[in-house]
Design a protein around this motif. Sequence first.
Motif, short mmCIF file in Angstrom:
data_model
loop_
_atom_site.label_atom_id
_atom_site.label_comp_id
_atom_site.label_asym_id
_atom_site.label_seq_id
_atom_site.Cartn_x
_atom_site.Cartn_y
_atom_site.Cartn_z
N ARG A 121 60.21 36.21 86.20
CA ARG A 121 58.90 36.12 86.84
C ARG A 121 57.92 37.05 86.13
NH1 ARG A 121 56.98 39.03 91.28
NH2 ARG A 121 59.09 39.85 91.56
N PRO A 122 56.78 36.53 85.67
CA PRO A 122 55.81 37.39 84.99
C PRO A 122 55.15 38.34 85.98
CG PRO A 122 54.88 35.20 85.36
CD PRO A 122 56.32 35.14 85.79
N GLY A 123 54.41 39.31 85.45
CA GLY A 123 53.74 40.27 86.32
C GLY A 123 53.45 41.56 85.61
N LEU A 124 53.24 42.62 86.39
CA LEU A 124 52.93 43.95 85.86
C LEU A 124 54.20 44.79 85.79
CD1 LEU A 124 49.62 44.67 87.83
CD2 LEU A 124 49.86 43.82 85.49
N PHE A 125 54.32 45.57 84.71
CA PHE A 125 55.48 46.42 84.49
C PHE A 125 55.02 47.80 84.04
CE2 PHE A 125 57.15 42.21 84.35
CZ PHE A 125 58.48 42.29 84.75
N LYS A 126 55.82 48.81 84.37
CA LYS A 126 55.59 50.18 83.90
C LYS A 126 56.50 50.42 82.71
CE LYS A 126 57.15 50.63 87.84
NZ LYS A 126 57.90 51.09 89.02
N GLY A 127 55.96 50.95 81.60
CA GLY A 127 56.75 51.13 80.40
C GLY A 127 56.57 52.49 79.78
N THR A 128 57.62 52.98 79.10
CA THR A 128 57.56 54.27 78.42
C THR A 128 57.04 54.10 77.01
OG1 THR A 128 59.88 53.99 77.77
CG2 THR A 128 59.45 55.25 79.77
N TYR A 129 56.15 55.02 76.59
CA TYR A 129 55.55 54.96 75.26
C TYR A 129 55.58 56.33 74.60
CZ TYR A 129 53.97 50.16 75.53
OH TYR A 129 53.94 48.79 75.60
N GLY A 130 56.77 56.80 74.25
CA GLY A 130 56.91 58.05 73.52
C GLY A 130 56.17 59.19 74.18
N SER A 131 55.41 59.93 73.40
CA SER A 131 54.69 61.10 73.92
C SER A 131 53.51 60.72 74.80
CB SER A 131 54.19 61.96 72.75
OG SER A 131 53.29 61.23 71.94
N HIS A 132 53.16 59.43 74.84
CA HIS A 132 52.03 58.99 75.66
C HIS A 132 52.41 58.79 77.11
CE1 HIS A 132 49.65 58.67 72.09
NE2 HIS A 132 50.41 57.72 71.57
N GLY A 133 53.69 58.93 77.45
CA GLY A 133 54.10 58.79 78.84
C GLY A 133 54.28 57.35 79.25
N LEU A 134 54.03 57.06 80.54
CA LEU A 134 54.20 55.72 81.09
C LEU A 134 52.87 54.98 81.10
CD1 LEU A 134 56.94 56.86 81.91
CD2 LEU A 134 56.72 55.68 84.08
N GLU A 135 52.92 53.70 80.77
CA GLU A 135 51.73 52.86 80.78
C GLU A 135 52.04 51.55 81.51
OE1 GLU A 135 50.01 52.41 76.91
OE2 GLU A 135 50.23 54.54 76.42
N ILE A 136 50.98 50.85 81.92
CA ILE A 136 51.11 49.59 82.65
C ILE A 136 50.90 48.44 81.69
CG2 ILE A 136 50.26 48.23 84.59
CD1 ILE A 136 49.17 50.81 85.80
N VAL A 137 51.84 47.49 81.71
CA VAL A 137 51.82 46.34 80.80
C VAL A 137 51.91 45.07 81.63
CG1 VAL A 137 53.09 45.14 78.99
CG2 VAL A 137 52.82 47.61 78.88
N MET A 138 51.17 44.04 81.22
CA MET A 138 51.24 42.73 81.87
C MET A 138 52.09 41.79 81.02
SD MET A 138 48.17 40.05 82.76
CE MET A 138 47.48 41.07 84.06
N LEU A 139 53.20 41.31 81.59
CA LEU A 139 54.07 40.36 80.89
C LEU A 139 53.68 38.94 81.31
CD1 LEU A 139 56.61 39.90 79.08
CD2 LEU A 139 57.94 39.85 81.20
N SER A 140 53.38 38.10 80.32
CA SER A 140 53.00 36.71 80.59
C SER A 140 53.72 35.79 79.61
CB SER A 140 51.48 36.52 80.47
OG SER A 140 51.02 36.92 79.19
N PHE A 141 53.90 34.52 80.01
CA PHE A 141 54.62 33.55 79.19
C PHE A 141 53.67 32.45 78.72
CE2 PHE A 141 57.86 35.65 81.66
CZ PHE A 141 58.88 35.82 80.75
#
Length: 509
Positions: free
Chosen positions: A280-300
């Motif tokens: 199911r697509p949607g919003l995800f929280k992801g780790t980005y090295g020294s930048h910490g956590l960011e919000i990403v939208m997964l779509s198909f």
Amino acid sequence: MAVCARLCGVGPSRGCRRRQQRRGPAETAAADSEPDTDPEEERIEAGAAAVAGAPGGRGAGPQPPPRCSLLELPPELLVEIFASLPGTDLPSLAQVCTKFRRILHTDTIWRRRCREVLHRYRHILGLWQPDIGPYGGLLNVVVDGLFIIGWMYLPPHDPHVDDPMRFKPLFRVHLMERKSATVECMYGHRGPHNGHIQIVKKDEFSTKCNQTDHHRMSGGRQEEFRTWLREEWGRTLEDIFHEHMQELILMKFIYTSQYDNCLTYRRIYLPPSHPDDLIRPGLFKGTYGSHGLEIVMLSFHGKRARGTKITGDPNIPAGQQTVEIDLRHRIQLPDVESLRSFSELSRLVLDVRERLRQEQQQQESGLEEGEAGGRQSPQEPQRGPAQPGAELPAEKVGEAGGAEAAGAQPGQGQPFVLPVGVSSRNEDYPRTCRMCFYGTGLIAGHGFTSPERTPGVFILFDEDRFGFIWLELKSFSLYSRVRAAFRNADAPSPQAFEDMLKNIQSLAS
């Protein structure tokens, strides 16, 4: 339903006021998703629908003689009567008896009341992305009690990617005033104060604080900065000074300077879902090295999946496509012991990249030959080197992977471990995965300089978690689903969603 009752003066307003002051957006969404009716009310709603759609109201058979008492009318008729009355009459009507009070809480009346009460600011309900340089953000505007409230959603503290989102109110609009509604800025530590909202166009609005002195703290900038670090990062200045001090100062400067002035928001939609989507697509929280956590939208998008940044960093700004997954090319991971070798994983990924490069060259060569010949019948299938085109079935990827080579069906887990030398902010990643695919990730220097797409591996762990190994960076990002319930966030059409993606990406370039 309870919201409308409050707006119209119906129901136990004193208790409702206490609840709306204490609860956050997650609790509000949960409360909205729970049934708010008892069996009697459901029967009333069903009857009201029957009255609206069929003459005679209560079905076949002899009708009872007319009654003189309003109390003895069928509930479904009372719903229609009460729904047509002015809102000012409903509070007195609710005090007549328990039956009237219950009827006045039905969903039919609630919807009509909301259409009457919500003023021009109803157009700002939904999800928005603030224009804060490369950092972006996620704003959810909802109706909460007597207010329209804008909640800024923030990722959890790094590296706890599975923790729930954090949120804080940025502004609120009083619903009771129709013509000149009161707008309050909620930013800062000194309570609500005077603010302003301007609707720029259909999918864009701006906010401005008229009392920015309320954003200041008595201890000055130093106290503000330390308080911000504790709230946003969960650590003290001394704990993180040696990690990314320069970046933090820049972020804080941009964050506060924008809120001290005018901030613009642009509408975003949640990605549409299709039955054949990998998850199911949607919003995800992801780790980005020294930048910490960011919000990403997964779509198909057909045979590809995309991760678009909703929040960004000084290297890759919000709106850019951070990862792209080629769902046609599945990668079969080796056994756990072999997987510990980074060179083995690198070999598998680079083999797929080389295969894709050759396929693209063959396709281009075949097109050139076709244009030069000009005599090939359109009904004749094209033969030659262009035949193994871009849509190569997953089971024919060969040594790089495939369903047959995998020996595991979708849904079954296979052991997973990060190769030695691959860095990860979160060591608590799943140790089994469902399947892996070839993908590319976007990397760039500070200020989005020299951007390029580099190969990597997309790892699907389960319905709510996936990962990406950045081959060139030798780093691993773990993503976890955002579980908040966002209302008024669905795209009106697939094309509207695609247009939104293009818009936020063009603004980030």
